[in-house]
Scaffold this active site. Structure first.
Site, mmCIF file in Angstrom:
data_model
loop_
_atom_site.group_PDB
_atom_site.id
_atom_site.type_symbol
_atom_site.label_atom_id
_atom_site.label_comp_id
_atom_site.label_asym_id
_atom_site.label_seq_id
_atom_site.Cartn_x
_atom_site.Cartn_y
_atom_site.Cartn_z
ATOM 1 C CD GLU A 197 -1.535 -2.274 2.051
ATOM 2 O OE1 GLU A 197 -0.316 -2.560 2.084
ATOM 3 O OE2 GLU A 197 -2.413 -2.971 2.597
ATOM 4 N N GLY A 249 6.220 -1.806 14.737
ATOM 5 C CA GLY A 249 5.472 -0.805 13.970
ATOM 6 C C GLY A 249 4.442 -0.064 14.809
ATOM 7 C CE LYS A 495 1.486 -7.379 5.430
ATOM 8 N NZ LYS A 495 2.731 -7.060 6.125
#
Ligand code: F6P
Length: 530
Positions: A197, A249, A495
């Site tokens: 993305e 993250g 994914k």
């Protein structure tokens, strides 16, 4: 050794026989079941936790050796065992806490050097022609800065900030429309610099800038731990801010991923945000478990989710500027503790992390609070509110915000009995069967638990404290449940399959061999594409 899980199951059965309200027969209840630090008050008195229950919950902390795990995390041990990594986002806010060792090396010189470079860059951007900053990232590389920039808008005196995350072209198209490519800075935020993305949006932004008279070689910056990939993308190393793999993250807002926040509010206010986080770290490390805010917040969560069986948790900030906090905490909690396998490799014997959701009050009151008050499921609610707003001229608004917040937690606990509802209907002139029928719809079961976190004002320091509080809460819950809160293997399969499906969606490969549902959807797409 006592199994505190079993104790808690017994205590739960006893709790089902009493109401939260009766616990207030004890005049010390509010004092004893709330916790004050210098800057905030956490009130968990409106839960069905009594002294004995709290004792058993604290027993879980001992049973799971939470304090030893905490010390191992701060000491840089590789507690993220499935990725063999240390977990040290706390080092990013360790402004004056001394050395932090990873594999025998002090990581602080590098952390402080990067922070200093960020400050220099932020000052340069704030003093330049740049009018708009576009942060391109997703998940932890988006939710943190997007949430915090909005939360701290009263302190925002730098360029406008925009956040693009979704690969849906609508997101970047709507964001770039109206921006001047000559005065826009694009920040590509991606720890791995491979996220499809983010990289797709980054390439689109680069083409837009070139086509509209901007200069990507001067107006792109990158935040990443993959410096080879940022170089490959063509971003000048002077505008690349790196971090190590020991920053997860969803825990990365404190370092380079917070650059857009720093540009928005300035390096000084950003420091204050870091200091708030650092103060919560100090409290978490020093306070006894019974006086430890992250531990108590975690125990309330465990009681409601694992013991009482309430599967969801509503986060309800009475603060429009914290509207993104529920989404931020959704990732923090659900990506961290949404697992079924224990550290040991065994299946978890109980449910793990809760479903986290919510919205800003008072808006939620006019949307989903109906279910919270009268629905058949109990939803533990977590209210957050500041004693003061930032608009002194609108004090009456803030008074209403506060009264609504307090009224909701009170209503959840008190409820309204059938007798009271009958009285209401009688006063409206109803009688007989109609009175009875109407009254039943106006009954509130009450006895629904909530907690409230209250602080003087949502300033950078306080926001830092709140975020660090929730981070440590997630960690404590994870340790008690026996899971690794720091990996996220559950996002991988989707994914991989998306990559494999791409040629099928593009029509280059036939969907033959796919399951009938997926093949049917692809067929529909092929027939209806322009
Ligand atoms: O897909 C999940 C995830 O890996 C999150 O954990 C992370 O915050 C997000 O994707 C973005 O990853 P990156 O910063 O590497 O682009």
């Amino acid at each position: 050794m006592t199994d505190h899980w079993q104790d808690l199951d017994r205590l739960h059965a006893a709790a089902a026989e009493r109401s939260i309200l009766t616990l207030f027969d004890d005049p010390d209840r509010a004092d004893e079941f709330s916790l004050r630090t210098q800057h905030m008050l956490f009130d968990y008195a409106k839960t069905n936790i009594d002294r004995q229950t709290r004792g058993a919950l604290l027993g879980l902390v001992e049973q799971a050796n939470v304090t030893a795990h905490r010390d191992a995390m701060f000491a840089g041990e590789a507690i993220n065992e499935t990725e063999n990594r240390a977990v040290l986002h706390t080092a990013l806010r360790n402004l004056d806490g001394g050395a932090v060792m990873v594999e025998g090396q002090d990581v602080m010189p590098e952390v402080l050097d990067t922070l200093q470079r960020m400050r220099g860059f932020a000052d340069e951007v704030r003093g330049s022609k740049i009018t708009d900053v576009v942060n391109i990232g997703i998940g932890g590389s988006d939710l943190g800065p997007a949430m915090a920039v909005r939360a701290l808008s009263p302190y925002h005196d730098g360029p406008r900030c925009h956040f693009v995350s979704n690969v849906d072209g609508a997101h970047i198209a709507d964001t770039l429309r109206g921006l001047d490519a000559k005065t826009t800075l694009v920040i590509v935020a991606s720890k791995t610099f491979t996220t499809i993305e983010t990289m797709t949006n980054a390439r689109t932004a680069r083409a837009w800038m070139r086509d509209h008279g901007g200069d990507p070689s001067q107006q792109f910056a990158a935040l990443s731990s993959a410096l080879d990939k940022t170089a490959e993308f063509g971003i000048d190393p002077a505008r690349v801010f790196g971090f190590e793999d020991w920053v997860g993250g969803r825990y990365s807002l404190w370092g380079p991923i917070g650059l857009s926040l720093m540009i928005a509010i300035g390096p000084e206010a950003f420091d204050s945000f870091l200091r708030g986080g650092q103060e919560m770290d100090r409290h978490f490390c020093a306070a006894e478990p019974a006086e430890n805010m992250p531990i108590l917040l975690a125990l309330v969560g465990i009681w409601h989710n694992q013991i009482c069986g309430h599967t969801t948790r509503a986060v309800l900030p009475y603060d429009q500027r914290l509207a993104l906090l529920p989404s931020y905490l959704q990732q923090l909690e659900m990506e961290s503790n949404g697992k079924s396998v224990l550290m040991s490799g065994d299946d978890s014997p109980r449910h793990t992390g809760p479903i986290v959701w919510g919205a800003a009050g008072t808006n939620g009151q006019h949307a989903f609070y109906q279910l919270i008050h009268q629905g058949s499921r109990v939803v533990p609610c977590e209210f957050l509110v500041a004693a003061n707003g930032h608009e002194p001229e609108l004090k009456h608004h803030h008074d209403l915000l506060l009264t609504n917040c307090l009224a909701q937690s009170e209503a959840l606990m008190l409820g309204r009995s059938l007798e009271e509802a009958r009285g209401l209907m009688r006063r409206k002139g109803l009688e007989g069967a109609e009175l009875e029928r109407q009254a039943r719809h106006r009954v509130f079961p009450g006895n629904r638990p909530s907690t409230t976190l209250i602080y003087p004002r949502l300033d950078p320091f306080t926001l830092g404290q709140i975020i660090a509080l929730y981070e440590h809460r997630v960690f404590v819950e994870g340790v008690i449940l026996g899971i690794n809160s720091f990996d996220q293997w559950g996002v991988e399969l989707g994914k991989e399959l998306a990559t494999a499906l791409q040629p099928l969606v593009e029509g280059a490969v036939s969907p033959e061999g796919k399951d009938g549902s997926t093949a049917g959807l692809i067929d529909f797409i092929q027939r209806h594409r322009d």
